[in-house]
Design a protein around this motif. Structure first.
Motif, short mmCIF file in Angstrom:
data_model
loop_
_atom_site.label_atom_id
_atom_site.label_comp_id
_atom_site.label_asym_id
_atom_site.label_seq_id
_atom_site.Cartn_x
_atom_site.Cartn_y
_atom_site.Cartn_z
N ASP A 237 0.87 -1.18 0.00
CA ASP A 237 0.00 0.00 0.00
C ASP A 237 0.90 1.22 0.00
O ASP A 237 1.85 1.30 0.79
CB ASP A 237 -0.89 0.03 1.25
CG ASP A 237 -1.97 -1.04 1.21
OD1 ASP A 237 -2.40 -1.44 0.11
OD2 ASP A 237 -2.39 -1.47 2.30
N ILE A 238 0.60 2.15 -0.89
CA ILE A 238 1.38 3.39 -0.96
C ILE A 238 0.43 4.55 -0.72
O ILE A 238 -0.61 4.67 -1.35
CB ILE A 238 2.10 3.51 -2.32
CG1 ILE A 238 3.05 2.32 -2.48
CG2 ILE A 238 2.84 4.85 -2.41
CD1 ILE A 238 3.82 2.29 -3.79
N LEU A 239 0.81 5.36 0.26
CA LEU A 239 0.01 6.52 0.64
C LEU A 239 0.86 7.77 0.50
O LEU A 239 2.10 7.70 0.63
CB LEU A 239 -0.46 6.41 2.09
CG LEU A 239 -1.34 5.21 2.44
CD1 LEU A 239 -0.51 4.03 2.88
CD2 LEU A 239 -2.30 5.58 3.53
N VAL A 240 0.22 8.88 0.24
CA VAL A 240 0.92 10.16 0.21
C VAL A 240 0.23 11.11 1.18
O VAL A 240 -0.93 10.92 1.54
CB VAL A 240 0.95 10.79 -1.21
CG1 VAL A 240 1.78 9.95 -2.15
CG2 VAL A 240 -0.45 11.01 -1.76
N TYR A 241 0.97 12.11 1.61
CA TYR A 241 0.44 13.14 2.51
C TYR A 241 1.21 14.42 2.28
O TYR A 241 2.26 14.43 1.63
CB TYR A 241 0.55 12.70 3.98
CG TYR A 241 1.97 12.40 4.42
CD1 TYR A 241 2.80 13.41 4.88
CD2 TYR A 241 2.48 11.11 4.37
CE1 TYR A 241 4.10 13.14 5.28
CE2 TYR A 241 3.77 10.83 4.76
CZ TYR A 241 4.58 11.85 5.21
OH TYR A 241 5.87 11.57 5.60
N GLU A 242 0.68 15.47 2.82
CA GLU A 242 1.37 16.75 2.82
C GLU A 242 1.75 17.06 4.26
O GLU A 242 1.23 16.44 5.19
CB GLU A 242 0.46 17.84 2.25
CG GLU A 242 0.11 17.58 0.80
CD GLU A 242 -0.96 18.52 0.27
OE1 GLU A 242 -1.13 19.63 0.85
OE2 GLU A 242 -1.63 18.14 -0.69
N ALA A 243 2.64 18.00 4.43
CA ALA A 243 3.06 18.38 5.78
C ALA A 243 3.10 19.90 5.88
O ALA A 243 3.64 20.57 5.00
CB ALA A 243 4.43 17.80 6.11
N GLU A 244 2.49 20.40 6.94
CA GLU A 244 2.62 21.82 7.26
C GLU A 244 3.85 21.91 8.16
O GLU A 244 3.83 21.43 9.29
CB GLU A 244 1.38 22.33 7.97
CG GLU A 244 1.44 23.80 8.26
CD GLU A 244 0.14 24.34 8.86
OE1 GLU A 244 0.16 25.53 9.25
OE2 GLU A 244 -0.86 23.61 8.96
N THR A 245 4.91 22.49 7.64
CA THR A 245 6.20 22.46 8.31
C THR A 245 6.63 23.88 8.70
O THR A 245 6.50 24.81 7.91
CB THR A 245 7.26 21.80 7.40
OG1 THR A 245 6.82 20.47 7.09
CG2 THR A 245 8.61 21.74 8.08
N PHE A 246 7.14 23.99 9.92
CA PHE A 246 7.63 25.27 10.42
C PHE A 246 8.78 24.99 11.38
O PHE A 246 8.89 23.91 11.94
CB PHE A 246 6.51 26.07 11.10
CG PHE A 246 5.70 25.27 12.09
CD1 PHE A 246 5.99 25.32 13.43
CD2 PHE A 246 4.65 24.46 11.66
CE1 PHE A 246 5.26 24.57 14.35
CE2 PHE A 246 3.90 23.72 12.57
CZ PHE A 246 4.21 23.77 13.92
N ARG A 247 9.65 25.98 11.53
CA ARG A 247 10.85 25.79 12.37
C ARG A 247 11.20 27.03 13.16
O ARG A 247 10.74 28.12 12.87
CB ARG A 247 12.03 25.36 11.52
CG ARG A 247 12.54 26.44 10.60
CD ARG A 247 13.81 26.08 9.88
NE ARG A 247 13.58 24.99 8.94
CZ ARG A 247 14.45 24.62 8.05
NH1 ARG A 247 15.62 25.23 7.96
NH2 ARG A 247 14.20 23.62 7.24
#
Length: 171
Positions: free
Chosen positions: A159-169
């Motif tokens: 199974d292959i899934l994709v996602y996005e990420a809200e990234t901050f540092r």
């Protein structure tokens, strides 16, 4: 979408826990009570980025950050020499595809993180890893290696899934 106040709260919380300091849990912003999964990445001039996280969405966002920060606190010797980056996982979806080419059309480098599930194992690479592994085939191969499977294990019954990420540092 997190506000600047939400992001600052999470970064301050993570920093306090990594440094084994008292953290302020009064007035947790409402957005941080939603259930979400996160990864915390440690950035250092001396080492490659190092991430700790999970894909478990059954925990409140602030609690997920707390859990990962506490686990990192035992590994960071000089917290003043690192920067903290937090990625909040969103829009996870399982891909359906009928060929390798179809799969590659659906994966968007630098936007998508990718999860592979196979043989009761699971692994992911966050979107920022595309900077080091820009080739889609190699990206998937590295996820399989991370799971301890043969590098092209993603080609069959995975199974292959994709996602996005809200990234901050931290600045």
């Amino acid at each position: 979408m997190l506000t600047e106040k939400d992001k600052k709260f999470l970064l301050n919380l993570s920093r306090a826990l990594i440094e084994n300091k008292e953290s302020n849990l009064s007035d947790i912003p409402q957005n941080l009570l939603q259930k979400a999964s996160t990864f915390i990445t440690i950035l250092s001039n001396e080492k490659d980025p190092y991430s700790v996280g999970s894909l478990n969405t059954n925990i409140e966002l602030y609690q997920d950050v707390m859990d990962h920060s506490i686990s990192l606190s035992n590994e960071i010797k000089n917290p003043e020499e690192i920067k903290i980056e937090i990625s909040v996982i969103k829009n996870m979806q399982k891909l359906s595809f009928d060929s390798e080419e179809d799969l590659f059309r659906k994966i968007i480098p630098n936007i998508h993180g990718v999860v592979i599930k196979k043989e009761n194992k699971l692994a992911t690479l966050l979107p920022f890893v595309w900077a080091q592994i820009p080739d889609k085939r190699e990206f998937l191969n590295q996820i399989c290696k991370k799971m301890g499977l043969h590098e092209d294990s993603w080609k069959e019954n995975a199974d292959i899934l994709v996602y996005e990420a809200e990234t901050f540092r931290e600045l």
